[in-house]
Design an enzyme around this catalytic site. Structure first.
Site, short mmCIF file in Angstrom:
data_model
loop_
_atom_site.label_atom_id
_atom_site.label_comp_id
_atom_site.label_asym_id
_atom_site.label_seq_id
_atom_site.Cartn_x
_atom_site.Cartn_y
_atom_site.Cartn_z
N CYS A 138 -35.32 56.10 41.04
CA CYS A 138 -34.53 57.34 41.03
C CYS A 138 -33.05 57.13 41.32
O CYS A 138 -32.22 57.26 40.43
CB CYS A 138 -35.11 58.32 42.04
SG CYS A 138 -36.73 58.91 41.57
N1 LIG Z 1 -41.15 57.39 41.62
C1 LIG Z 1 -40.48 58.36 42.23
O1 LIG Z 1 -40.27 58.29 43.43
C2 LIG Z 1 -39.96 59.56 41.46
C3 LIG Z 1 -39.57 60.69 42.19
C4 LIG Z 1 -39.10 61.79 41.53
C5 LIG Z 1 -39.00 61.76 40.14
N2 LIG Z 1 -39.37 60.65 39.44
C6 LIG Z 1 -39.27 60.70 37.98
O2 LIG Z 1 -40.56 60.92 37.45
C7 LIG Z 1 -40.71 60.22 36.20
C8 LIG Z 1 -41.91 59.29 36.28
O3 LIG Z 1 -41.67 58.33 37.28
P1 LIG Z 1 -42.82 57.46 37.93
O4 LIG Z 1 -42.22 56.80 39.11
O5 LIG Z 1 -44.06 58.27 38.09
O6 LIG Z 1 -43.05 56.38 36.76
P2 LIG Z 1 -44.28 55.36 36.62
O7 LIG Z 1 -43.79 54.24 35.80
O8 LIG Z 1 -44.89 55.11 37.96
O9 LIG Z 1 -45.35 56.19 35.80
C9 LIG Z 1 -45.16 56.58 34.48
C10 LIG Z 1 -46.49 56.45 33.74
O10 LIG Z 1 -46.30 56.95 32.41
C11 LIG Z 1 -47.07 56.14 31.52
N3 LIG Z 1 -46.54 56.35 30.18
C12 LIG Z 1 -45.41 55.87 29.64
N4 LIG Z 1 -45.24 56.38 28.39
C13 LIG Z 1 -46.29 57.19 28.16
C14 LIG Z 1 -46.67 58.00 27.07
N5 LIG Z 1 -45.92 58.10 25.99
N6 LIG Z 1 -47.82 58.67 27.16
C15 LIG Z 1 -48.60 58.59 28.27
N7 LIG Z 1 -48.28 57.87 29.35
C16 LIG Z 1 -47.13 57.17 29.29
C17 LIG Z 1 -46.93 54.74 32.08
O11 LIG Z 1 -47.99 53.92 31.65
C18 LIG Z 1 -46.97 55.02 33.60
O12 LIG Z 1 -48.29 54.94 34.11
C19 LIG Z 1 -39.38 59.51 35.96
O13 LIG Z 1 -38.57 60.33 35.17
C20 LIG Z 1 -38.80 59.41 37.36
O14 LIG Z 1 -37.38 59.35 37.33
C21 LIG Z 1 -39.87 59.56 40.08
#
Ligand SMILES: NC(=O)c1ccc[n+]([C@@H]2O[C@H](COP(=O)([O-])OP(=O)(O)OC[C@H]3O[C@@H](n4cnc5c(N)ncnc54)[C@H](O)[C@@H]3O)[C@@H](O)[C@H]2O)c1
Length: 460
Positions: A271
């Protein structure tokens, strides 16, 4: 046929979550816990098969919760997007990284939208949760979905609701962190608000999806800029011979107008180091330069080099060079008590030390293996014997598991980048702390301002 509103009120709507990572899995579990049936979709076959067996790979999601949800058929993990034809709500939680040129990579959002479009039907609610630049929902997703012939606000609903999860936070989780919701139309916003109100304690509506997108970027830019400021302050304190932590903690006694932020070895996670660049990129297209964002990124990005310099200075005290010295890294995850190494500053510090010829090893109770510099490293026990064999120990992540007194007692030299040694009463001379003024060799000489050169003999 019941409307979506009625289904949500009766909790018999079917939900889908696309992307089951740090954000999507906890969200899916909350929706399931509230009594909805949830399809969890991810392209990663390993994650889907783990979930099908009731296993959790996210430390904030206890295994029992996944197991119970799967066995009660409240949660159905799958890689098959065709389940979307039966879904009343779809939450998009896919990654939003930066490309190699540090521009937004929205390809994951586009790929998910492409799948949703195939199964979009009347009465369906689509919510984007991935962090992205203001305008993504209405400029990118809306036209794509409306190309189906269905209209947002009339035939289907579209909204943005930023995920604010803080992995590893023992007090705040998906349910008790207030949720911002902004719709493409007023009705879209209202339906999305109703959906979240079923499993989130407090939902805060804003007037548009663009406003909701901007809220998330303000939150993360706020952190990046404030951390950048204290990282600069830490370097100032080093030169001034003042302990930056003492300064911050004393300032934080002011009951208004001050929020403490603390320095460290640099930014990490998915993030704070990334999201502000989404905003800066969008503004660049409008011929506006986001200067605070650029400056904070520059200062925060320098911190691994600042730490590397501290290591060189510490070893120098014992007449040693980085090349050939045994350096032990404590903590490679980007923050305490988590296993997430994405963008972790520890990786930058390790790469820099490797380039300079250090003999590196690491310990992280949450990260058993690490791929770095083309090779795989394994976490080594942080035992007194292992620590005593090192020329230098760097505390990069302040995991609760670390026994700081024992580590310092065994070590020859400790570089503390997290104020972990603050309560230490003994062996203080072994510790060099970031921002404490004890790691700039001869800083006092810079102060007297009497250095000069002359072609004539000097008086003294
Ligand atoms: N990790 C955090 O602390 C956090 C906090 C707030 C917001 N976010 C935001 O949330 C979003 C997700 O982050 P995250 O940390 O969960 O990412 P992550 O990488 O942990 O998880 C994303 C998942 O999406 C899957 N994926 C990718 N493309 C796909 C598709 N086309 N169809 C289905 N699945 C698909 C991946 O395999 C993965 O399991 C990002 O935009 C991030 O900036 C993250």
């Amino acid at each position: 046929m019941h409307t979506l509103k009625e289904k949500l009120e009766r909790r018999n709507a079917k939900a889908a979550v696309i992307g089951l990572g740090y954000v999507g899995l906890p969200l899916a579990m909350e929706i399931a816990h509230a009594g909805f049936e949830v399809f969890g979709i991810d392209l990663d076959g390993n994650k889907i098969s783990a979930l099908k067996q009731g296993k959790s790979y996210i430390s904030d999601v206890p295994e029992k919760i996944v197991k119970d949800a799967v066995s009660a058929a409240h949660f159905r993990p799958t890689s098959d997007f065709s389940v979307l034809k039966d879904a009343d709500t779809v939450s998009i939680c896919v990654p939003t990284p930066l490309s190699k040129s540090r521009d937004p990579d929205i390809s994951f959002i586009l790929a998910a939208t492409e799948e949703i479009k195939k199964y979009l039907h009347e009465g369906q609610l689509i919510v984007l949760e991935s962090t992205t630049y203001p305008g993504t929902t209405n400029e990118l997703i809306l036209p794509e979905l409306e190309a189906s012939g269905l209209r947002a606000g009339k035939d289907f609903y579209l909204a943005f609701s930023p995920e604010r999860i803080d992995p590893g936070n023992p007090s705040f989780n998906t349910r008790n962190t207030p949720k911002i919701v902004g719709g493409i139309t007023e009705e879209c916003g209202e339906i999305a608000q109703l959906f979240y109100s079923k499993f989130i304690d407090r939902v805060i509506p804003v007037s548009s999806s663009k406003c909701a997108e901007m809220v998330k970027l303000l939150e993360n830019t706020f952190r990046s800029v404030n951390i950048g400021m204290v990282n600069e302050l830490a370097q100032m304190c080093d030169l001034l011979g003042v302990d930056v932590y003492e300064v911050i903690d004393a300032a934080a006694t002011k009951p208004f107008g001050f929020i403490p932020f603390y320095p460290g070895p640099g930014l990490g996670g998915h993030c704070i180091p990334i999201d502000p660049h989404y905003l800066a990129w969008k503004l660049k297209a409008l011929n506006f330069q986001a200067r605070f964002i650029g400056l904070a990124a520059e200062i925060n990005g320098m911190m691994p080099a600042v730490v590397t310099t501290m290591v060189a200075d510490g070893l120098n005290r014992a007449a040693k060079a980085i090349r050939g010295s045994r350096v032990f890294i404590l903590g490679v995850a980007y923050k305490k008590n988590v296993s997430d190494c994405r963008e972790s500053p520890a990786l930058d510090v390790m790469r820099m030390l490797m380039d300079k010829g250090a003999v590196l090893s690491y310990n992280d109770p949450h990260v058993p293996n690490l791929k770095i510099g083309g090779s795989v490293m394994h976490s080594v026990e942080a035992s007194p014997a292992n620590i005593a064999a090192q020329d230098c120990v760097i505390l990069l992540t302040d995991h609760s598991a670390y026994d700081i007194a024992q580590i310092v007692a065994a070590a020859k030299l400790v570089i503390d980048t997290r104020n972990s040694t603050k309560d230490l009463k003994v062996f203080k001379d072994k510790v060099m702390k970031l921002g404490a003024g004890n790691n700039v060799p001869g800083a006092a000489h810079y102060e007297d301002g009497h250095d000069e050169a002359s072609v004539l003999p000097m008086t003294h």
